[in-house]
Design a protein around this motif. Structure first.
Motif, PDB file in Angstrom:
ATOM      1  N   ALA A 183     -40.607  55.762 -19.645  1.00 38.38           N
ATOM      2  CA  ALA A 183     -39.883  55.667 -20.908  1.00 38.38           C
ATOM      3  C   ALA A 183     -39.113  54.356 -20.938  1.00 38.38           C
ATOM      4  CB  ALA A 183     -38.929  56.847 -21.080  1.00 38.38           C
ATOM      5  N   VAL A 184     -38.660  53.972 -22.133  1.00 43.13           N
ATOM      6  CA  VAL A 184     -37.812  52.797 -22.281  1.00 43.13           C
ATOM      7  C   VAL A 184     -36.677  53.129 -23.242  1.00 43.13           C
ATOM      8  CG1 VAL A 184     -39.179  51.823 -24.196  1.00 43.13           C
ATOM      9  CG2 VAL A 184     -37.766  50.311 -22.774  1.00 43.13           C
ATOM     10  N   ILE A 185     -35.483  52.600 -22.955  1.00 36.64           N
ATOM     11  CA  ILE A 185     -34.308  52.850 -23.792  1.00 36.64           C
ATOM     12  C   ILE A 185     -33.628  51.529 -24.128  1.00 36.64           C
ATOM     13  CG2 ILE A 185     -32.022  53.920 -23.898  1.00 36.64           C
ATOM     14  CD1 ILE A 185     -33.046  56.181 -22.192  1.00 36.64           C
ATOM     15  N   PHE A 186     -33.241  51.387 -25.394  1.00 37.36           N
ATOM     16  CA  PHE A 186     -32.531  50.208 -25.883  1.00 37.36           C
ATOM     17  C   PHE A 186     -31.125  50.602 -26.337  1.00 37.36           C
ATOM     18  CE2 PHE A 186     -36.906  49.003 -26.211  1.00 37.36           C
ATOM     19  CZ  PHE A 186     -36.975  47.612 -26.218  1.00 37.36           C
ATOM     20  N   PRO A 187     -30.070  50.173 -25.641  1.00 32.34           N
ATOM     21  CA  PRO A 187     -28.714  50.357 -26.176  1.00 32.34           C
ATOM     22  C   PRO A 187     -28.529  49.501 -27.424  1.00 32.34           C
ATOM     23  CG  PRO A 187     -28.679  49.760 -23.830  1.00 32.34           C
ATOM     24  CD  PRO A 187     -30.068  49.511 -24.336  1.00 32.34           C
ATOM     25  N   GLY A 188     -27.438  49.753 -28.142  1.00 39.18           N
ATOM     26  CA  GLY A 188     -27.131  48.947 -29.309  1.00 39.18           C
ATOM     27  C   GLY A 188     -26.200  47.794 -28.995  1.00 39.18           C
ATOM     28  N   ILE A 203     -27.484  50.170 -33.618  1.00 46.57           N
ATOM     29  CA  ILE A 203     -28.272  49.334 -34.507  1.00 46.57           C
ATOM     30  C   ILE A 203     -29.698  49.115 -34.001  1.00 46.57           C
ATOM     31  CG2 ILE A 203     -27.594  47.151 -33.431  1.00 46.57           C
ATOM     32  CD1 ILE A 203     -28.032  47.795 -37.211  1.00 46.57           C
ATOM     33  N   ALA A 204     -29.957  49.432 -32.734  1.00 46.28           N
ATOM     34  CA  ALA A 204     -31.264  49.167 -32.123  1.00 46.28           C
ATOM     35  C   ALA A 204     -32.445  49.822 -32.838  1.00 46.28           C
ATOM     36  CB  ALA A 204     -31.247  49.568 -30.650  1.00 46.28           C
ATOM     37  N   PRO A 205     -32.289  50.961 -33.514  1.00 45.03           N
ATOM     38  CA  PRO A 205     -33.439  51.541 -34.214  1.00 45.03           C
ATOM     39  C   PRO A 205     -34.117  50.608 -35.220  1.00 45.03           C
ATOM     40  CG  PRO A 205     -31.756  53.203 -33.972  1.00 45.03           C
ATOM     41  CD  PRO A 205     -31.157  51.909 -33.499  1.00 45.03           C
ATOM     42  N   VAL A 206     -33.421  49.560 -35.686  1.00 43.98           N
ATOM     43  CA  VAL A 206     -34.077  48.631 -36.610  1.00 43.98           C
ATOM     44  C   VAL A 206     -35.264  47.945 -35.931  1.00 43.98           C
ATOM     45  CG1 VAL A 206     -31.960  48.229 -37.920  1.00 43.98           C
ATOM     46  CG2 VAL A 206     -32.586  46.640 -36.070  1.00 43.98           C
ATOM     47  N   LEU A 207     -35.202  47.801 -34.608  1.00 46.74           N
ATOM     48  CA  LEU A 207     -36.297  47.169 -33.872  1.00 46.74           C
ATOM     49  C   LEU A 207     -37.569  47.991 -34.007  1.00 46.74           C
ATOM     50  CD1 LEU A 207     -34.339  46.335 -30.588  1.00 46.74           C
ATOM     51  CD2 LEU A 207     -34.763  44.785 -32.516  1.00 46.74           C
ATOM     52  N   ARG A 216     -42.891  59.618 -30.844  1.00 44.48           N
ATOM     53  CA  ARG A 216     -42.152  59.838 -29.592  1.00 44.48           C
ATOM     54  C   ARG A 216     -40.988  58.858 -29.454  1.00 44.48           C
ATOM     55  NH1 ARG A 216     -44.891  63.254 -26.382  1.00 44.48           N
ATOM     56  NH2 ARG A 216     -44.139  62.455 -24.379  1.00 44.48           N
ATOM     57  N   VAL A 217     -40.222  58.751 -30.551  1.00 44.07           N
ATOM     58  CA  VAL A 217     -39.049  57.881 -30.619  1.00 44.07           C
ATOM     59  C   VAL A 217     -37.811  58.735 -30.843  1.00 44.07           C
ATOM     60  CG1 VAL A 217     -37.896  56.071 -31.952  1.00 44.07           C
ATOM     61  CG2 VAL A 217     -40.340  55.876 -31.425  1.00 44.07           C
ATOM     62  N   VAL A 218     -36.770  58.506 -30.028  1.00 47.67           N
ATOM     63  CA  VAL A 218     -35.532  59.275 -30.110  1.00 47.67           C
ATOM     64  C   VAL A 218     -34.377  58.325 -30.424  1.00 47.67           C
ATOM     65  CG1 VAL A 218     -34.000  60.896 -28.941  1.00 47.67           C
ATOM     66  CG2 VAL A 218     -36.441  60.815 -28.329  1.00 47.67           C
ATOM     67  N   THR A 219     -33.602  58.656 -31.456  1.00 49.29           N
ATOM     68  CA  THR A 219     -32.502  57.779 -31.862  1.00 49.29           C
ATOM     69  C   THR A 219     -31.224  58.565 -32.097  1.00 49.29           C
ATOM     70  OG1 THR A 219     -33.363  57.932 -34.144  1.00 49.29           O
ATOM     71  CG2 THR A 219     -33.954  55.980 -32.864  1.00 49.29           C
ATOM     72  N   THR A 220     -30.079  57.877 -31.954  1.00 48.29           N
ATOM     73  CA  THR A 220     -28.771  58.477 -32.197  1.00 48.29           C
ATOM     74  C   THR A 220     -27.839  57.386 -32.725  1.00 48.29           C
ATOM     75  OG1 THR A 220     -27.055  59.929 -31.253  1.00 48.29           O
ATOM     76  CG2 THR A 220     -27.818  58.107 -29.875  1.00 48.29           C
ATOM     77  N   PRO A 221     -26.875  57.718 -33.600  1.00 46.34           N
ATOM     78  CA  PRO A 221     -26.075  56.690 -34.281  1.00 46.34           C
ATOM     79  C   PRO A 221     -25.089  55.911 -33.409  1.00 46.34           C
ATOM     80  CG  PRO A 221     -26.127  58.719 -35.560  1.00 46.34           C
ATOM     81  CD  PRO A 221     -26.700  59.044 -34.220  1.00 46.34           C
ATOM     82  N   ALA A 222     -24.497  56.557 -32.405  1.00 47.42           N
ATOM     83  CA  ALA A 222     -23.507  55.912 -31.538  1.00 47.42           C
ATOM     84  C   ALA A 222     -22.400  55.245 -32.373  1.00 47.42           C
ATOM     85  CB  ALA A 222     -24.181  54.938 -30.578  1.00 47.42           C
ATOM     86  N   PHE A 223     -22.122  53.957 -32.135  1.00 48.35           N
ATOM     87  CA  PHE A 223     -20.988  53.295 -32.777  1.00 48.35           C
ATOM     88  C   PHE A 223     -21.228  52.922 -34.240  1.00 48.35           C
ATOM     89  CE2 PHE A 223     -19.497  52.671 -28.424  1.00 48.35           C
ATOM     90  CZ  PHE A 223     -18.120  52.836 -28.572  1.00 48.35           C
ATOM     91  N   MET A 224     -22.318  53.357 -34.814  1.00 47.98           N
ATOM     92  CA  MET A 224     -22.498  53.138 -36.250  1.00 47.98           C
ATOM     93  C   MET A 224     -21.482  53.958 -37.048  1.00 47.98           C
ATOM     94  SD  MET A 224     -24.904  50.901 -36.545  1.00 47.98           S
ATOM     95  CE  MET A 224     -25.740  50.947 -38.137  1.00 47.98           C
TER      96      MET A 224
END
Length: 254
Positions: free
Chosen positions: A116-121, A164-168, A221-229
């Motif tokens: 798997a790969v994870i991108f912080p914002g 903000i990383a989900p824009v990628l 198979r993409v998982v996202t969460t808002p975090a500091f948004m």
């Protein structure tokens, strides 16, 4: 003074166990790559998000490898003033601060080596990994970032992104479903709510969620969460990131 600093580094760094810090003992649940974009919310990786991801991955027993592009930052922000400075910094070198030195160039990240790969914002995702902060819906994504996202997507390995990383993903994975939170500002609680419309314009589909929630696109198979948004207490962001990490690990099947 410089010689003394180098001597201290040589003596201390082997004792810090950087690799052990990011690798749990026993049978690992999954091999997870984490992609950083610098060090600091306004010009790099959001440090609280990166730390939360690493803590939750550690609890899951994952083997973690960190990567960042070996490129100059768009610019450097003085975080005490919120102003751009005249200095220049390298994204990989700055990301190494978070990784405690255990980091590789993003060009070396290959999907077949990881589960798997994870991108912080952080604004680094919108400034260094892409041009979203400058160009909005007409942005480009760094070639290696696009390659990595598309490689993982092609072989159906899970991808996690927050803030903000989900824009990628929206830019390079057509039709992907993601969340960056709510679609209205709600009195300032969601100051970046306009990003939801940009997600749709980029070719993705936005799904409204609260900070403690995640959205799982089972098809891509993409998982996202808002975090500091969203403006919420720090522990709520930590919990949302934990839910994202848990969902990513679950999708690996390990």
């Amino acid at each position: 003074m410089a010689a003394l600093g180098n001597r201290v580094a040589r003596l201390v760094l082997p004792l810090l166990g950087t690799r052990a810090l990011h690798t749990s003992q026993g049978n690992p649940a999954a091999k997870v790559a984490v992609v950083l974009s610098g060090c600091g919310v306004y010009d790099g990786t959001e440090i609280h998000e990166a730390s939360a991801i690493l803590v939750h991955l550690s609890r899951a027993g994952a083997v973690v490898t960190m990567f960042a592009p070996d490129i100059p930052q768009l610019h450097v922000i003085d975080h005490s003033k919120g102003e751009a400075s005249q200095e220049s910094r390298n994204v990989l070198a700055e990301s190494a601060r978070i990784a405690r030195g255990e980091i590789s160039a993003l060009s070396q990240l290959i999907a077949q080596d990881h589960d798997a790969v994870i991108f912080p914002g952080g604004f680094g995702a919108a400034k260094n990994l892409s041009s979203f902060a400058v160009d909005g819906e007409s942005c480009h994504v760094l070639a290696d970032v696009q390659r990595v996202l598309q490689e993982f997507s092609k072989v159906k390995k899970p991808i996690g992104l927050c803030c903000i990383a989900p824009v990628l993903a929206a830019k390079v994975i057509p039709g992907v479903e993601v969340t960056v939170g709510q679609e209205e500002e709600q009195g300032g609680k969601w100051p970046h709510a306009g990003t939801a419309k940009a997600i749709n314009a980029l070719g993705g589909k936005h799904c409204a969620k609260e900070v403690h929630e995640v959205h799982v696109d089972k098809t891509h198979r993409v998982v996202t969460t808002p975090a500091f948004m969203g403006h919420v207490p720090l522990h709520t962001i930590f919990d949302g990131i934990g839910a994202m990490v848990s969902a990513v690990i679950k999708l690996t099947g390990k």
